[in-house]
Write a protein that holds these residues in place. Structure first.
Motif, PDB file in Angstrom:
ATOM      1  N   GLY A  66     -40.527 -59.171  66.706  1.00 56.60           N
ATOM      2  CA  GLY A  66     -41.256 -60.305  67.264  1.00 56.60           C
ATOM      3  C   GLY A  66     -40.300 -61.418  67.612  1.00 56.60           C
ATOM      4  N   PHE A  67     -40.798 -62.647  67.603  1.00 61.78           N
ATOM      5  CA  PHE A  67     -39.936 -63.788  67.921  1.00 61.78           C
ATOM      6  C   PHE A  67     -40.453 -65.035  67.232  1.00 61.78           C
ATOM      7  CE2 PHE A  67     -42.387 -65.803  71.534  1.00 61.78           C
ATOM      8  CZ  PHE A  67     -43.430 -64.907  71.551  1.00 61.78           C
ATOM      9  N   CYS A  74     -46.858 -62.909  65.250  1.00 67.34           N
ATOM     10  CA  CYS A  74     -45.758 -62.840  64.271  1.00 67.34           C
ATOM     11  C   CYS A  74     -46.025 -63.661  63.008  1.00 67.34           C
ATOM     12  CB  CYS A  74     -44.442 -63.249  64.911  1.00 67.34           C
ATOM     13  SG  CYS A  74     -43.931 -62.083  66.181  1.00 67.34           S
TER      14      CYS A  74
HETATM   15 NI    NI Z   1     -45.200 -62.150  67.901  1.00 67.84          NI
END
Ligand code: NI
Length: 195
Positions: A66-67, A74
């Motif tokens: 994810g980020f 996330c």
């Molecule tokens: Ni995400």
């Protein structure tokens, strides 16, 4: 009459062979995705330390991609895993969360460290990022999809949401789907740990 019986027997045997062959093939193909998830990677952790797939050895790992700028998926996944970890009781020490960025442009090690410093995040959580090429290779190994959406500083990322549970030898064990209640996540991890 005898000849007809022989033909019938041969036809039956051939039929059995075909069925056995198909069953073997289905079994092999069915197992393939399990073996195909994961593999070598070269990334850098939130402390700036170069990190490879060896970081998975010795503990169960809940790996997801994810980020840090992700608005919902996330943080939700991380919160779910953190809550599930608490429900593991004494086994919690045998699990680590591994969050791999698919947005290395913004997710520097320092950004990753700040993101994982939230109180609810287990201290053993590992955040990984790297060069675009390193992140691409890791995502490919884990069959993770992601794509940049939009332009300019406000861009976002589309990405796969599954959590991969890896065993203490770094081998893929099972997928934990997105948005499961923490109790379900904990139950799946406990079941995998129990073998
Ligand atoms: Ni995400």
């Amino acid at each position: 009459m005898l000849r007809q019986r022989l033909v019938l027997i041969v036809v039956c045997l051939l039929g059995l062979l075909v069925v056995a062959g198909l069953a073997w093939r289905a079994n092999t193909l069915g197992r393939q995705p399990a073996a195909a998830v994961g593999g070598p990677f070269q990334l850098v952790d939130q402390n700036g330390t170069p990190t490879t797939e060896k970081v998975l050895k010795g503990k169960w790992s809940a790996v997801f991609f994810g980020f840090t700028y992700c608005p919902d998926v996330c943080p939700g996944t991380l919160q779910g895993l953190a809550a599930a970890t608490e429900q593991l009781g004494p086994k919690a020490k045998d699990l680590q969360i591994v969050f791999i960025s698919i947005d290395p442009e913004r997710d520097t090690p320092a950004q990753m460290k700040a993101y994982l410093s939230a109180d609810y995040v287990p201290k053993s959580t590992i955040g990984l990022t790297g060069t675009q090429a390193q992140v691409d290779a890791a995502a490919k190994a884990y069959k993770v999809y992601y794509a940049k959406v939009g332009t300019g500083p406000g861009y976002t990322m589309d990405h796969s949401t599954a959590i991969y549970l890896m065993d203490p030898k770094g081998r893929f064990k099972t997928v934990i789907p997105y948005n499961q209640p923490p109790a379900d996540i904990a139950a799946r991890i406990k079941a995998a740990m129990a073998g």
